[in-house]
Design a protein around this motif. Structure first.
Motif, short mmCIF file in Angstrom:
data_model
loop_
_atom_site.label_atom_id
_atom_site.label_comp_id
_atom_site.label_asym_id
_atom_site.label_seq_id
_atom_site.Cartn_x
_atom_site.Cartn_y
_atom_site.Cartn_z
N LEU A 90 44.60 45.62 39.91
CA LEU A 90 44.02 44.07 39.86
C LEU A 90 43.37 43.67 41.04
CD1 LEU A 90 45.43 44.16 37.02
CD2 LEU A 90 46.09 41.81 37.73
N THR A 91 44.08 44.12 42.31
CA THR A 91 43.34 43.81 43.60
C THR A 91 41.72 44.18 43.49
OG1 THR A 91 45.37 43.74 44.71
CG2 THR A 91 43.37 43.78 46.06
N THR A 153 44.06 41.52 29.99
CA THR A 153 44.89 40.52 30.93
C THR A 153 44.16 40.37 32.40
OG1 THR A 153 46.67 41.22 29.73
CG2 THR A 153 47.17 40.44 31.84
N ALA A 154 43.64 41.81 32.76
CA ALA A 154 42.87 41.67 34.32
C ALA A 154 42.04 40.79 34.25
CB ALA A 154 42.66 43.27 34.53
N PHE A 155 41.05 40.86 33.24
CA PHE A 155 39.87 40.02 33.24
C PHE A 155 40.25 38.50 33.12
CE2 PHE A 155 36.89 43.45 32.21
CZ PHE A 155 35.86 43.12 33.14
N ALA A 156 41.31 38.22 32.41
CA ALA A 156 41.76 36.63 32.11
C ALA A 156 42.23 36.37 33.51
CB ALA A 156 42.81 36.85 31.15
N VAL A 157 42.97 37.07 34.17
CA VAL A 157 43.47 36.63 35.58
C VAL A 157 42.43 36.71 36.68
CG1 VAL A 157 45.23 37.11 37.37
CG2 VAL A 157 46.06 37.23 34.94
N VAL A 158 41.67 37.56 36.53
CA VAL A 158 40.82 37.93 37.71
C VAL A 158 39.48 36.92 37.36
CG1 VAL A 158 39.36 39.35 38.91
CG2 VAL A 158 41.57 39.81 38.38
N VAL A 159 39.05 36.75 36.37
CA VAL A 159 37.80 35.94 35.94
C VAL A 159 38.41 34.37 36.48
CG1 VAL A 159 36.31 34.92 34.22
CG2 VAL A 159 36.66 37.24 34.51
N ARG A 160 39.67 34.02 35.97
CA ARG A 160 40.15 32.83 36.25
C ARG A 160 40.00 32.49 37.83
NH1 ARG A 160 43.91 29.38 37.88
NH2 ARG A 160 44.53 27.98 36.74
N VAL A 163 36.40 32.29 39.37
CA VAL A 163 35.76 31.39 39.02
C VAL A 163 36.51 29.79 39.25
CG1 VAL A 163 34.30 32.27 37.25
CG2 VAL A 163 36.40 31.06 36.65
N SER A 164 37.62 29.77 39.58
CA SER A 164 38.37 28.55 39.81
C SER A 164 38.29 28.19 41.27
CB SER A 164 39.93 28.75 39.53
OG SER A 164 40.52 29.44 40.77
N ASN A 165 38.67 27.00 41.42
CA ASN A 165 38.75 26.29 42.85
C ASN A 165 40.03 26.05 43.15
OD1 ASN A 165 35.93 25.96 42.95
ND2 ASN A 165 35.95 24.15 41.68
N ASP A 166 40.94 27.12 42.83
CA ASP A 166 42.50 27.05 43.24
C ASP A 166 42.64 27.43 44.53
OD1 ASP A 166 43.13 25.96 40.59
OD2 ASP A 166 44.02 28.04 39.92
N ALA A 167 43.81 27.02 45.31
CA ALA A 167 43.97 27.55 46.52
C ALA A 167 44.29 29.08 46.45
CB ALA A 167 45.01 26.81 47.13
N ASP A 168 43.86 29.72 47.50
CA ASP A 168 44.11 31.19 47.49
C ASP A 168 45.51 31.66 47.22
OD1 ASP A 168 41.49 31.63 48.17
OD2 ASP A 168 41.95 31.86 50.31
N SER A 169 46.41 30.82 47.74
CA SER A 169 47.74 31.06 47.75
C SER A 169 48.22 30.96 46.16
CB SER A 169 48.89 30.08 48.37
OG SER A 169 48.51 28.90 47.90
N ASP A 170 47.61 30.03 45.31
CA ASP A 170 47.77 29.82 43.80
C ASP A 170 47.17 31.38 43.07
OD1 ASP A 170 48.98 27.39 44.15
OD2 ASP A 170 46.91 26.40 43.71
N CYS A 171 46.13 31.73 43.59
CA CYS A 171 45.60 32.74 43.11
C CYS A 171 46.11 34.06 43.26
CB CYS A 171 43.79 33.02 43.40
SG CYS A 171 42.93 31.57 42.88
N ILE A 172 46.84 34.25 44.58
CA ILE A 172 47.75 35.31 44.90
C ILE A 172 48.89 35.22 44.02
CG2 ILE A 172 49.04 36.31 46.83
CD1 ILE A 172 46.73 35.41 48.37
N ASP A 173 49.42 34.09 43.79
CA ASP A 173 50.70 33.92 43.06
C ASP A 173 50.45 34.34 41.54
OD1 ASP A 173 52.16 33.15 45.29
OD2 ASP A 173 51.87 30.93 44.66
N GLU A 174 49.05 33.81 40.96
CA GLU A 174 48.99 34.19 39.60
C GLU A 174 48.75 35.92 39.67
OE1 GLU A 174 45.52 31.77 38.64
OE2 GLU A 174 46.87 29.97 38.73
N LEU A 175 48.11 36.46 40.37
CA LEU A 175 47.73 37.88 40.46
C LEU A 175 49.26 38.63 40.56
CD1 LEU A 175 45.08 39.32 40.36
CD2 LEU A 175 45.31 39.66 42.82
#
Length: 199
Positions: A90-91, A153-160, A163-175
């Motif tokens: 996923l990375t 699943t990978a596309f759903a998480v990674v595309v989100r 394309v999101s404006n979430d903080a990097d820490s939120d994205c890392i947590d979701e990943l």
């Protein structure tokens, strides 16, 4: 030059609002030159998808030895091995898609799935994933199901994330959460499948 210009224009204006004439003008070439290599805009989209897939393939090739080592590490429980492998995979997805975030947004919002090369893109991803996870040839139903679930699943998480404006820490947590969930599911699926095959 045409592809880079098209990628920038698609990312900025969207696929449907970017004509081949505009691509040619922005690239500083004639429309005839564009048509010599690409019969229409959809051929440019397909080539950009292929380029993205080539980037993913190179990324998967780079992490393959580590994924194989993760999966082979008998000192760790299966769910930890698969979670670690999924994190590496996923990375790679995340890096490739975040690097092309504008283009990914344009594709997600305007490209028609069956009117493009997306089905072939997905099929090629399935084959790469089956190989990197050591799932065999990808001919059996379990392998196809695993690849479909992981890719979607990978596309759903990674595309989100891309394309999101979430903080990097939120994205890392979701990943990280997606990797743990996929790791648990994969470990259970692989154990269940190997028991079924043994019977």
């Amino acid at each position: 030059m045409v592809l880079d210009t098209a990628a920038e224009l698609f990312a900025t204006h969207g696929v449907s609002k970017t004509s081949t004439n505009r691509i040619a003008a922005e690239a500083g070439i004639s429309i005839g030159t564009v048509y010599r290599y690409f019969p229409d805009r959809s051929a440019i989209v397909d080539e950009l998808l292929n380029r993205m897939l080539d980037d993913l393939e190179r990324g998967f090739d780079a992490v393959r030895p580590t994924v194989v080592a993760d999966l082979s590490d008998e000192t760790r429980p299966p769910e930890d091995r698969y979670s670690a492998a999924m994190h590496r995979i996923l990375t790679v997805f995340n890096s490739a898609l975040v690097e092309n975030a504008g283009l990914v947004r344009a594709f997600v919002s305007t490209v028609q799935f069956y009117a493009s090369n997306l089905p072939q893109f997905e099929k090629r991803l399935h084959a790469m994933l089956a190989q990197i996870l050591q799932l065999g040839t990808g001919d059996d139903e379990t392998t196809e199901t695993i690849c479909m679930v992981v890719v979607n699943t990978a596309f759903a998480v990674v595309v989100r994330t891309a394309v999101s404006n979430d903080a990097d820490s939120d994205c890392i947590d979701e990943l990280g959460m997606a990797c743990r969930m996929l790791g648990l599911w994969l470990a259970r699926t692989m154990i269940t499948d190997s028991v079924s095959r043994a019977q």
